[in-house]
Design an enzyme around this catalytic site. Structure first.
Site, short mmCIF file in Angstrom:
data_model
loop_
_atom_site.label_atom_id
_atom_site.label_comp_id
_atom_site.label_asym_id
_atom_site.label_seq_id
_atom_site.Cartn_x
_atom_site.Cartn_y
_atom_site.Cartn_z
N GLY A 31 0.80 -1.23 0.00
CA GLY A 31 0.00 0.00 0.00
C GLY A 31 0.82 1.27 0.00
O GLY A 31 0.27 2.36 -0.16
N CYS A 240 -28.46 -9.06 -15.08
CA CYS A 240 -27.94 -8.68 -16.40
C CYS A 240 -28.92 -9.13 -17.47
O CYS A 240 -29.37 -10.28 -17.48
CB CYS A 240 -26.58 -9.35 -16.63
SG CYS A 240 -26.01 -9.25 -18.36
N CYS A 243 -27.01 -12.11 -19.69
CA CYS A 243 -26.62 -13.42 -19.15
C CYS A 243 -27.37 -13.79 -17.88
O CYS A 243 -27.23 -14.89 -17.38
CB CYS A 243 -25.11 -13.47 -18.90
SG CYS A 243 -24.58 -12.59 -17.41
N CYS A 265 -23.82 -6.75 -17.96
CA CYS A 265 -22.53 -6.89 -17.29
C CYS A 265 -21.52 -5.92 -17.89
O CYS A 265 -21.42 -5.80 -19.12
CB CYS A 265 -21.97 -8.30 -17.49
SG CYS A 265 -22.80 -9.57 -16.55
N CYS A 271 -19.60 -12.07 -19.20
CA CYS A 271 -20.97 -12.14 -19.68
C CYS A 271 -21.07 -13.11 -20.86
O CYS A 271 -21.93 -13.98 -20.90
CB CYS A 271 -21.43 -10.73 -20.09
SG CYS A 271 -23.20 -10.57 -20.37
#
Ligand SMILES: Nc1ncnc2c1ncn2[C@@H]1O[C@H](COP(=O)(O)OP(=O)(O)O)[C@@H](O)[C@H]1O
Ligand SMILES: [Mg+2]
Lengths: 285, 259
Positions: A31, A240, A243, A265, A271
């Site tokens: 980080g 979605c 899908c 998606c 997808c």
């Protein structure tokens, strides 16, 4: 084979070594932002020159590269970067997460789970999460050194005071390994939980700002919040439209001149794969 | 008074900007609950001294010892940077002459006041907000202004937000640099009244820098008179103002030098 006239993956070996040294330091201090001597790349800033340099420094001949932009493999930005490495390094490319050894991304983490041994390279425009609250870099560096992060909560406080909730939806700040405050890059906060204890190595490159940082595999990553306003991710009332996924990040698209809207998606490969797996009659909504 | 009652002990404090000496060989003790005024004309070195005490400036020579909440007297410049910065936003407060230097102008009044709480780990929005409203009320700012930006406030109100922003951590020692400077006379009087009430109510110790003798007469029990970087006279406020010993203080009091 890669095109003649370039070193493998465009950058010279010395530059790549310098970047890899920076990456080793970044991995050692999860980080923490490490400065690096960012080079001019044959693509404009804003096109992911930070990510491209990290990828260039990491690629080997056996690597398989996937590049996404906003979740899609076929946007101009993704296509250009993929083509750039196909040309300069001659590496194999893919759109499938499982096949990729290295994934360079802008604005998303793939929906498909990542695995040990994989590397994700994030393109970062602004690496300093405190920048919006404190303009002085000297001061923000001191805040990181002393782990003084109250100011980030002031920004969240302002959100709740103004909007009744934490309104940040992307580039949502995180604490890495309980020590460093980090910008996850402009991914939707939906993707933040995927950063946490990921088996993949996650690397971040900011070209213009000359900073890189890392989240090593299985590192704890927490999204900042308040006890009485806990972190939550986006949810949609519909699946979605293509899908049927109920657990993926959805984009609204306009499908015709009449302005018909559809939620689909944002991860196009995910997808597509889901649709391919399902019997034909279930495919159309 | 005995040694272990001293809150702040300053010895030989000197600060130079390059070759120019802004304050020299300043000695004094501050006791708990005491308000000390530092007066003198513009350029006397008052702000420099105050910023050295508050560790904003590194003195060229001298020591500043502070009795921490744990009872130990510690040299503040020997503290680690982390300890010093923590002290500055918990046990100490610093009120700048210009509220813009002490406030985050792009952050709401509530956020400004809540910052110190968040800095020491408060993570409950509701509690932060309640505390912010409480301390704004203490400086006579209503809850309806909680979410307003300081830029929409008058100068006097901004100064009050700055004071609330410092008081929220219940400091033991407050440093103030010309807290009423730049305000209209009627606004000054009201702010002084408010400050006097808060200092008494909270049992604060404070060091107030001002060129205005009216301010110290109202707020300070003791006085340092500075000229050309040096303390020329010190004592109880009433004594110094009513019976000045040093010729410079006599001039100052006779208001010839009043700015
Ligand atoms: N940053 C600085 N650099 C150089 N000289 C300074 C600086 N700040 C103040 N001085 C000088 O130091 C002296 C004391 O200034 P200051 O402490 O601001 O006095 P006061 O607050 O009593 O008006 C003045 O002569 C001033 O010009
Ligand atoms: Mg001054």
């Amino acid at each position: 084979m890669h095109e003649a006239g370039y070193n493998f993956a465009y950058l010279d070996e010395q530059t790549k070594r310098a970047i890899r040294r920076g990456l080793l330091k970044a991995v050692a201090i999860p980080g923490h932002q490490v400065p690096f001597a960012s080079r001019e790349m044959p693509l404009p800033y804003g096109w992911g020159t930070g990510g491209i340099q990290l990828t260039a420094a990491l690629l080997g001949r056996e690597d398989v590269l996937k590049v996404i932009d906003q979740g899609a493999d076929d946007t101009t930005n993704a296509v250009s970067i993929r083509r750039f490495f196909a040309r300069t390094a001659g590496v194999a490319t893919t759109t499938r997460v499982v096949e990729a050894t290295l994934i360079q991304t802008r604005h998303r983490i793939p929906e498909a789970p990542l695995a040990e041994g994989q590397i994700v390279v994030f393109q970062v425009p602004i690496p300093e999460p405190l920048r919006w609250m404190e303009a002085s870099e000297r001061e923000t560096r001191r805040m990181h050194a002393l782990k003084e992060y109250g100011l980030m909560h002031v920004s969240l406080y302002e959100d709740v005071a103004r909007h009744g909730r934490i309104a940040k939806t992307y580039d949502y700040p995180v604490m890495v390994a309980g020590r460093y405050l980090m910008s996850p890059s402009p991914i939707p906060k939906f993707d933040n939980p995927k950063l946490d204890r990921s088996p993949a190595l996650q690397l971040f490159g900011a070209g213009r700002e000359r900073r890189l940082y890392a989240v090593p595999p299985y590192t704890e990553v927490n999204s900042l919040d308040f006890d009485d306003h806990p972190f939550t991710v986006e949810r949609w009332s519909q699946p979605c439209a293509l899908c049927g996924a109920t657990d993926s990040y959805l984009d609204e698209i306009i499908t015709d001149d009449a302005g018909t809207r559809m939620l689909v998606c944002s991860d196009t490969d995910h997808c597509g794969a889901r649709r391919a797996e399902r019997p034909a009659e279930e495919c159309t909504p | 008074m005995s040694d272990d009652e001293v809150l702040l002990r300053v010895r030989g404090l000197t600060h130079r900007y390059g070759a120019r000496t802004a304050c020299a060989q300043v000695d004094f003790d501050l006791h708990p609950g005491e308000v000390l005024g530092i007066v003198g004309e513009s350029g006397a070195g008052k702000s420099t001294l105050l910023h050295c005490l508050a560790t904003r400036l590194q003195p060229s020579a001298g020591t500043v010892e502070y009795r921490c909440a744990d009872g130990r007297l510690r040299e503040v410049f020997a503290l680690s940077e982390a300890e010093r910065r923590l002290l500055l936003r918990t046990e100490w407060g610093l009120v700048h002459q210009n509220p813009r230097d002490g406030l985050r102008m792009e952050v709401s009044a509530g956020g400004n006041v809540g910052e110190r709480l968040m800095a020491v780990g408060e993570r409950h929005y509701g509690r932060i907000r309640t505390q912010a409203a409480h301390w704004l009320a203490q400086v006579e700012i209503g809850a309806e202004r909680l979410d307003h930006l300081p830029a929409t406030f008058s100068g006097g109100m901004q100064q009050r937000v700055q004071i609330a922003r410092n008081l929220v951590s219940r400091p033991r020692l407050l440093f103030m640099d010309e807290p009423t400077g730049g305000l209209d006379v009627s606004v000054q009087a009201r702010l002084l009244d408010l400050l006097r009430g808060l200092v008494a109510q909270l049992g604060l110790s404070a060091i107030v820098v001002t060129h205005d003798l009216g301010v110290v007469r109202l707020l300070a029990q003791r006085l340092l008179v500075m000229r050309g970087g040096r303390v020329v006279e010190q004592g109880l406020t009433d004594q110094v103002l009513d019976d000045p010993q040093h010729p410079y203080t006599q001039l100052l009091v006779s208001s010839i030098l009043r700015v």
